[in-house]
Enzyme design. Structure first.
Site, PDB file in Angstrom:
ATOM      1  N   LYS A 175      48.993  57.798  42.468  1.00 41.99           N
ATOM      2  CA  LYS A 175      50.249  58.567  42.450  1.00 41.99           C
ATOM      3  C   LYS A 175      51.401  57.705  41.949  1.00 41.99           C
ATOM      4  O   LYS A 175      52.252  58.174  41.203  1.00 41.99           O
ATOM      5  CB  LYS A 175      50.569  59.114  43.845  1.00 41.99           C
ATOM      6  CG  LYS A 175      49.585  60.193  44.205  1.00 41.99           C
ATOM      7  CD  LYS A 175      50.055  61.109  45.274  1.00 41.99           C
ATOM      8  CE  LYS A 175      49.026  62.216  45.317  1.00 41.99           C
ATOM      9  NZ  LYS A 175      49.212  63.342  45.976  1.00 41.99           N
ATOM     10  N   LYS A 204      40.786  64.630  39.391  1.00 46.35           N
ATOM     11  CA  LYS A 204      40.610  65.585  40.490  1.00 46.35           C
ATOM     12  C   LYS A 204      41.476  66.835  40.285  1.00 46.35           C
ATOM     13  O   LYS A 204      42.602  66.720  39.799  1.00 46.35           O
ATOM     14  CB  LYS A 204      41.028  64.864  41.770  1.00 46.35           C
ATOM     15  CG  LYS A 204      40.799  65.628  43.030  1.00 46.35           C
ATOM     16  CD  LYS A 204      41.346  64.880  44.232  1.00 46.35           C
ATOM     17  CE  LYS A 204      42.813  65.141  44.437  1.00 46.35           C
ATOM     18  NZ  LYS A 204      43.232  65.336  45.827  1.00 46.35           N
ATOM     19  N   LYS A 210      46.790  70.366  43.384  1.00 50.16           N
ATOM     20  CA  LYS A 210      47.814  71.416  43.369  1.00 50.16           C
ATOM     21  C   LYS A 210      49.119  70.941  42.748  1.00 50.16           C
ATOM     22  O   LYS A 210      49.926  71.754  42.313  1.00 50.16           O
ATOM     23  CB  LYS A 210      48.019  71.999  44.780  1.00 50.16           C
ATOM     24  CG  LYS A 210      48.364  70.992  45.847  1.00 50.16           C
ATOM     25  CD  LYS A 210      48.607  71.709  47.152  1.00 50.16           C
ATOM     26  CE  LYS A 210      47.741  71.224  48.293  1.00 50.16           C
ATOM     27  NZ  LYS A 210      47.840  69.809  48.622  1.00 50.16           N
TER      28      LYS A 210
HETATM   29  N1  AQP Z   1      39.811  68.602  43.987  1.00 50.31           N
HETATM   30  C1  AQP Z   1      39.402  68.578  45.242  1.00 50.31           C
HETATM   31  N2  AQP Z   1      38.087  68.679  45.535  1.00 50.31           N
HETATM   32  C2  AQP Z   1      37.657  68.668  46.815  1.00 50.31           C
HETATM   33  N3  AQP Z   1      38.494  68.571  47.878  1.00 50.31           N
HETATM   34  C3  AQP Z   1      39.804  68.481  47.629  1.00 50.31           C
HETATM   35  N4  AQP Z   1      40.878  68.378  48.435  1.00 50.31           N
HETATM   36  C4  AQP Z   1      41.994  68.339  47.681  1.00 50.31           C
HETATM   37  N5  AQP Z   1      41.694  68.398  46.378  1.00 50.31           N
HETATM   38  C5  AQP Z   1      40.331  68.487  46.308  1.00 50.31           C
HETATM   39  C6  AQP Z   1      40.808  68.339  49.883  1.00 50.31           C
HETATM   40  O1  AQP Z   1      41.755  69.270  50.400  1.00 50.31           O
HETATM   41  C7  AQP Z   1      42.252  68.765  51.635  1.00 50.31           C
HETATM   42  C8  AQP Z   1      43.730  68.865  51.676  1.00 50.31           C
HETATM   43  O2  AQP Z   1      44.285  67.991  50.747  1.00 50.31           O
HETATM   44  P1  AQP Z   1      45.829  67.669  50.775  1.00 50.31           P
HETATM   45  O3  AQP Z   1      46.580  68.815  50.296  1.00 50.31           O
HETATM   46  O4  AQP Z   1      46.238  67.207  52.110  1.00 50.31           O
HETATM   47  O5  AQP Z   1      45.940  66.424  49.838  1.00 50.31           O
HETATM   48  P2  AQP Z   1      45.305  66.098  48.475  1.00 50.31           P
HETATM   49  O6  AQP Z   1      43.892  65.662  48.681  1.00 50.31           O
HETATM   50  O7  AQP Z   1      46.212  65.103  47.838  1.00 50.31           O
HETATM   51  O8  AQP Z   1      45.304  67.494  47.695  1.00 50.31           O
HETATM   52  P3  AQP Z   1      45.919  67.813  46.296  1.00 50.31           P
HETATM   53  O9  AQP Z   1      45.640  69.243  46.026  1.00 50.31           O
HETATM   54  O10 AQP Z   1      45.419  66.823  45.301  1.00 50.31           O
HETATM   55  O11 AQP Z   1      47.463  67.653  46.557  1.00 50.31           O
HETATM   56  P4  AQP Z   1      48.533  66.826  45.739  1.00 50.31           P
HETATM   57  O12 AQP Z   1      48.390  67.295  44.320  1.00 50.31           O
HETATM   58  O13 AQP Z   1      49.845  67.174  46.323  1.00 50.31           O
HETATM   59  O14 AQP Z   1      48.214  65.388  45.925  1.00 50.31           O
HETATM   60  C9  AQP Z   1      41.714  67.344  51.801  1.00 50.31           C
HETATM   61  O15 AQP Z   1      40.623  67.371  52.708  1.00 50.31           O
HETATM   62  C10 AQP Z   1      41.257  66.991  50.426  1.00 50.31           C
HETATM   63  O16 AQP Z   1      40.208  66.056  50.456  1.00 50.31           O
END
Ligand code: AQP
Length: 330
Positions: A114, A196, A199
């Site tokens: 990040k 990955k 969102k």
């Molecule tokens: N691409 C993914 N594949 C499988 N699992 C995923 N998770 C997120 N993206 C994937 C799982 O969703 C849960 C919640 O995640 P989070 O929102 O707390 O944080 P994150 O992993 O950082 O999710 P994002 O969507 O990638 O958010 P941003 O873009 O804001 O950083 C976790 O269990 C995660 O593993």
């Protein structure tokens, strides 16, 4: 009674990655594990580690809370709450910072990724994010934490911090175990399958939002990046795009990847993508319908109020004891 704790941060609209890697897993665990309670929260304090528009943040907080229920979580087995409504998370997070080393946090892959993308304006909260996450989990003495692959390292540091506390002050925190799905733990971006699905991605073409219209879902799947091999086979190194689509297909239909490969290897990408679009639409449309019903009722606030009361009860007791052990206060 065992306890499972997990959260999702409202940093954007929920994606298929969040559904497959997290929410769907929670629902399946609830259906298979008896004698287990689920503490699930909307991690809004984590979302503000990067800049958020206040109105959008509010919207996403409700979206996640409603989506947990719409996806099929059993209200009777779930304590659903908003992280910022339980102030003990932040307080414990601060206490745990005194047991966490800079070097450990500097090694966190998610922070490094990040920070690389952001270049300027990296907040100290983004750096200490894993410590707050550790607090989120051990505050409730979680036995298990279901997460996607990307959060595995954060869970390891959680275990290290909790163990360090216990060694210094006596056995107090439970050491949580991760639960990581065998397939679907890392759903990749549809346009860039080396990355990955996230969102907060800069382009919405790479992710399927859980609230996307069926036409949009179909279009995104049809335009997902594949390769020039032209053959459906599972080869994550040479065909990462197809491998990703196969993972999505396999998890949503509960089938083995080999079975799907057998079915499509002579049919080409077009047929495969068309059928996958149907699978995703058929999964998401009923959830979207339920989601709208929940938002239109006052059920959500009622459940969140109940969740707050129950979570607070546990959090206050645990934090009070924790501070006493450290020697804080009078
Ligand atoms: N691409 C993914 N594949 C499988 N699992 C995923 N998770 C997120 N993206 C994937 C799982 O969703 C849960 C919640 O995640 P989070 O929102 O707390 O944080 P994150 O992993 O950082 O999710 P994002 O969507 O990638 O958010 P941003 O873009 O804001 O950083 C976790 O269990 C995660 O593993």
């Amino acid at each position: 009674m065992k306890r499972i704790v997990s959260g999702i941060k409202p940093s954007g609209t929920l994606t298929l990655g969040n559904y497959i890697g997290a929410i769907r897993q929670f629902v399946q665990l609830q259906q298979t594990l008896s004698d287990t309670e689920f503490f699930l929260f909307v991690a809004d304090m984590h979302a503000i580690t990067v800049e958020q528009d206040p109105a959008q943040l509010k919207k996403h907080i409700r979206e996640i809370a409603a989506m947990y229920l719409a996806a099929g979580l059993d209200q009777d087995k779930t304590v659903l709450f908003i992280q910022s409504e339980i102030q003990e998370h932040v307080e414990l997070g601060y206490l745990l910072q005194s047991l966490t080393y800079m070097g450990e946090l500097e090694r966190m892959t998610q922070y490094k990724d990040k920070a690389k993308k952001q270049e300027t304006g990296i907040t100290s909260a983004l750096f200490t994010y894993p410590v707050l996450m550790a607090a989120d989990i051990i505050l409730y003495d979680a036995d298990y934490v279901p997460v996607g692959e990307d959060q595995k390292q954060h869970l390891e540091i959680t275990r290290d911090i909790a163990t360090r506390f216990n060694n210094r002050y006596g056995s107090f925190f439970k050491i949580p175990e991760p639960i990581i799905p065998k397939i679907g733990a890392r759903i990749m971006d549809l346009q860039n399958p080396e990355q990955k699905m996230s969102k907060s991605s800069s382009s919405d073409k790479g992710y399927i939002a859980l609230l996307d219209d069926p036409k949009v879902i179909t279009k995104k799947i049809k335009s997902a990046v594949t390769d020039s091999y032209g053959k459906v086979q599972y080869d994550p190194i040479n065909q990462p795009g197809v491998a990703n689509l196969l993972q999505i297909y396999a998890t949503l239909t509960n089938q083995e990847i080999d079975t799907i490969v057998d079915q499509y290897q002579t049919l080409g990408y077009k047929n495969f993508k068309e059928d996958l679009a149907v699978v995703v639409v058929d999964t998401l449309v009923p959830i979207q319908k339920k989601y709208q019903e929940i938002l239109a009722s006052n059920l959500l606030d009622h459940i969140l109020d109940q969740g707050r009361t129950r979570a607070q009860e546990i959090a206050v007791k645990k934090l009070t004891k924790c501070k006493r052990l450290i020697g804080l206060g009078r």
